[in-house]
Design an enzyme around this catalytic site. Structure first.
Site, PDB file in Angstrom:
ATOM      1  N   PRO A 158       0.794  -1.233   0.000  1.00 28.04           N
ATOM      2  CA  PRO A 158       0.000   0.000   0.000  1.00 28.04           C
ATOM      3  C   PRO A 158       0.832   1.292   0.000  1.00 28.04           C
ATOM      4  O   PRO A 158       0.278   2.366   0.225  1.00 28.04           O
ATOM      5  CB  PRO A 158      -0.803  -0.121   1.287  1.00 28.04           C
ATOM      6  N   GLY A 198       3.865   2.048   1.785  1.00 26.31           N
ATOM      7  CA  GLY A 198       4.646   2.446   2.964  1.00 26.31           C
ATOM      8  C   GLY A 198       6.069   2.820   2.585  1.00 26.31           C
ATOM      9  O   GLY A 198       6.587   3.877   2.981  1.00 26.31           O
ATOM     10  N   ASP A 214       1.808  -5.969 -13.838  1.00 25.82           N
ATOM     11  CA  ASP A 214       2.677  -7.046 -13.363  1.00 25.82           C
ATOM     12  C   ASP A 214       4.120  -6.617 -13.632  1.00 25.82           C
ATOM     13  O   ASP A 214       4.529  -6.481 -14.796  1.00 25.82           O
ATOM     14  CB  ASP A 214       2.331  -8.331 -14.126  1.00 25.82           C
ATOM     15  N   CYS A 274       9.607  -9.768   3.676  1.00 23.87           N
ATOM     16  CA  CYS A 274       9.363  -9.807   5.128  1.00 23.87           C
ATOM     17  C   CYS A 274       9.271 -11.272   5.536  1.00 23.87           C
ATOM     18  O   CYS A 274       8.290 -11.702   6.136  1.00 23.87           O
ATOM     19  CB  CYS A 274       8.120  -8.997   5.512  1.00 23.87           C
TER      20      CYS A 274
HETATM   21  C1  LIG Z   1       5.181  -7.072   0.549  1.00 24.96           C
HETATM   22  S1  LIG Z   1       3.886  -6.310  -0.310  1.00 24.96           S
HETATM   23  C2  LIG Z   1       4.545  -4.723  -0.643  1.00 24.96           C
HETATM   24  C3  LIG Z   1       4.498  -3.773   0.522  1.00 24.96           C
HETATM   25  C4  LIG Z   1       4.923  -2.371   0.128  1.00 24.96           C
HETATM   26  N1  LIG Z   1       6.233  -2.347  -0.499  1.00 24.96           N
HETATM   27  C5  LIG Z   1       4.933  -1.408   1.304  1.00 24.96           C
HETATM   28  O1  LIG Z   1       5.974  -1.176   1.896  1.00 24.96           O
HETATM   29  O2  LIG Z   1       3.862  -0.865   1.623  1.00 24.96           O
HETATM   30  C6  LIG Z   1       4.027  -7.085  -1.864  1.00 24.96           C
HETATM   31  C7  LIG Z   1       3.178  -6.457  -2.943  1.00 24.96           C
HETATM   32  O3  LIG Z   1       3.553  -7.067  -4.193  1.00 24.96           O
HETATM   33  C8  LIG Z   1       2.438  -7.027  -5.043  1.00 24.96           C
HETATM   34  N2  LIG Z   1       2.749  -7.942  -6.151  1.00 24.96           N
HETATM   35  C9  LIG Z   1       2.726  -9.293  -6.166  1.00 24.96           C
HETATM   36  N3  LIG Z   1       3.128  -9.764  -7.360  1.00 24.96           N
HETATM   37  C10 LIG Z   1       3.431  -8.682  -8.115  1.00 24.96           C
HETATM   38  C11 LIG Z   1       3.885  -8.508  -9.444  1.00 24.96           C
HETATM   39  N4  LIG Z   1       4.135  -9.559 -10.240  1.00 24.96           N
HETATM   40  N5  LIG Z   1       4.057  -7.259  -9.906  1.00 24.96           N
HETATM   41  C12 LIG Z   1       3.805  -6.194  -9.123  1.00 24.96           C
HETATM   42  N6  LIG Z   1       3.358  -6.294  -7.856  1.00 24.96           N
HETATM   43  C13 LIG Z   1       3.185  -7.526  -7.363  1.00 24.96           C
HETATM   44  C14 LIG Z   1       1.290  -7.402  -4.137  1.00 24.96           C
HETATM   45  O4  LIG Z   1       0.053  -6.958  -4.665  1.00 24.96           O
HETATM   46  C15 LIG Z   1       1.668  -6.674  -2.835  1.00 24.96           C
HETATM   47  O5  LIG Z   1       1.028  -5.429  -2.767  1.00 24.96           O
END
Ligand SMILES: C[S@@+](CC[C@H](N)C(=O)[O-])C[C@H]1O[C@@H](n2cnc3c(N)ncnc32)[C@H](O)[C@@H]1O
Length: 446
Positions: free
Chosen positions: A264, A266, A311, A383
């Site tokens: 989201p 952060g 993606d 994480c």
């Molecule tokens: C660990 S969370 C990210 C948290 C974010 N960086 C923060 O600090 O608020 C991982 C994110 O990767 C996204 N995600 C998963 N596969 C992805 C892809 N192939 N391309 C882009 N985003 C992707 C998910 O929707 C999710 O929001």
């Protein structure tokens, strides 16, 4: 909701909602989604009880195995395990064990689909009260009961962190405090802390920019939040933007940064707080709804990024062909490092998820690496505390990419609880979640 209103919600009603939420989690629904279905008046109390039940579910399941000859249907089992998880340890029970048992039986009587099982639940729970010490002792050797994690998870930690697996599990079973990141572009940590003090909010410093509140508060009541002077973010997560941007460019020089898995937002917000106005940040996420949250979160701190729903691994769908000085790849992972904050995660994951997610992470690394400028860098993080999503991933990448060099990185941070926790060697000091960081530099072409 005021304490007065919470106190007026009968405990049986809260236990009924906790059991329903627990049954959902066991069906694979996240704790957050399960709690959204709970009426808002009940939610704070139900969340607190659900989290405690999830942190003691391994013990509860082992006790239920001794009390019931076969596993009951999902909802009665969830109510039985909820009562056992909350009552098994009288020193840490949120209510007196007899009260919990009476109210759990009341919840069964008042739930139409559970009425037929009320006598059975009553018999199991009364026996538990009578024979508690012996029953608990009989489950002490059960690994899941002892550590309240699935057995496969414990074995995996033993393998990945032979010297620290117990520390990690112990930290995982603590509740995490509310940690904040100070927006140092707008104020200093000392000023914000002094302001909080004047409002009666006591806090302790953590990391370079963090403050841990001694008591959690509604974010809207925290001075500075609405104005974007501070944001909720764990201390380990705060290392991402600091590591990626450290010594990247001389002060004032504009850089082009990609946050590849941003929602989201952060870490996007933190990057923007540390960068000058002429720098460009592109925030990408595969989930369009979560992309909206990036925009909202950036609005609060008064900064902007180019937000794209795509993606990240299919670069031809979103990339404009210009290389990046820095890429943050906060990849999707098992979230095994943040189970203090999300106690449902350990029960939701399956061991096979590790390999599936590691394959996704590997592909994201492979596709994004060509987008880094020679001399630029990519910070890979998850994480997670599992080495398949951390150290092993980075090692394999460097072995297969001769133009990649691992810069000094934090590696695996193990979760630790307590604001003064410094007991674990080669770990960050203070309270934080589990994380993995590898900073990769792209060598200039020969
Ligand atoms: C660990 S969370 C990210 C948290 C974010 N960086 C923060 O600090 O608020 C991982 C994110 O990767 C996204 N995600 C998963 N596969 C992805 C892809 N192939 N391309 C882009 N985003 C992707 C998910 O929707 C999710 O929001």
């Amino acid at each position: 909701m005021s304490d007065h209103k919470l106190a007026s919600v009968p405990l049986w009603q809260q236990l009924q909602a906790v059991a329903q939420a627990l049954a959902q989690v066991r069906r694979g629904v996240s704790g957050t989604a399960a709690l959204e279905a709970v009426p808002s008046t009940l939610r704070p109390g139900v969340q607190a009880l659900l989290f405690q039940a999830l942190r003691h579910l391994g013990r509860a399941q082992a006790l239920r195995g001794l009390l019931a000859s076969r596993t009951p249907a999902p909802l009665p089992d969830a109510l039985l395990c909820t009562a056992l998880a909350l009552a098994w340890d009288p020193d840490n029970a949120p209510y007196e064990p007899h009260t919990l048992v009476n109210q759990a039986v009341e919840a069964a009587k008042k739930t139409r689909s559970l009425q037929m099982q009320a006598n059975f639940l009553n018999a199991c729970l009364r026996r538990f009260l009578r024979e508690r010490d012996a029953l608990v002792k009989a489950t002490d050797q059960d690994l899941q009961a002892q550590w309240n994690h699935p057995a496969w998870w414990i074995h995996r930690l033993q393998q990945d962190h032979p010297e620290h697996w117990q520390d990690i599990l112990r930290a995982n079973n603590q509740a995490a405090p509310m940690t904040w990141r100070v927006n140092t572009a707008r104020t200093s940590r000392a000023n914000l802390q002094a302001d909080w003090d004047r409002h009666g909010l006591s806090s302790a410093c953590v990391g370079e920019q963090g403050l841990v509140l001694t008591q959690a508060h509604n974010v809207r009541d925290v001075p500075g939040f609405a104005e974007g002077l501070c944001s909720v973010q764990d201390a380990a997560a705060q290392c991402a933007a600091q590591l990626l941007l450290k010594d990247l460019a001389p002060a004032g020089q504009a850089v082009r940064v990609l946050d590849a898995c941003a929602a989201p937002g952060g870490k996007t917000a933190h990057l923007l707080e540390l960068l000058n106005d002429s720098s460009e940040v592109i925030a990408l996420d595969i989930d369009p709804q979560r992309c909206e949250r990036i925009t909202q979160n950036l609005q609060r701190i008064g900064r902007r990024a180019k937000v794209i729903a795509a993606d990240a691994a299919i670069t031809q769908t979103w990339w404009d062909g210009q290389l990046f000085d820095a890429i943050l790849l906060d990849a999707p992972c098992t979230a095994s490092g943040i189970v203090r904050r999300h106690p449902d995660v350990r029960w939701l994951r399956r061991e096979a998820d590790i390999a599936k997610l590691a394959a996704i992470q590997k592909n994201l690394l492979k596709q994004l690496w060509p987008l880094v400028k020679p001399g630029g860098r990519l910070l890979y993080c998850t994480c997670s505390v599992f080495t398949a999503e951390g150290e092993n991933q980075a090692k394999t990448f460097v072995e297969h990419n001769t133009n990649a060099r691992l810069l000094p990185s934090l590696g695996h941070l193990r979760p630790q609880s307590g604001t003064t926790a410094t007991a674990l060697v080669d770990n960050l000091s203070g309270d934080h979640d589990g994380f993995y960081y590898a900073l990769l530099e792209k060598l200039p072409a020969l």
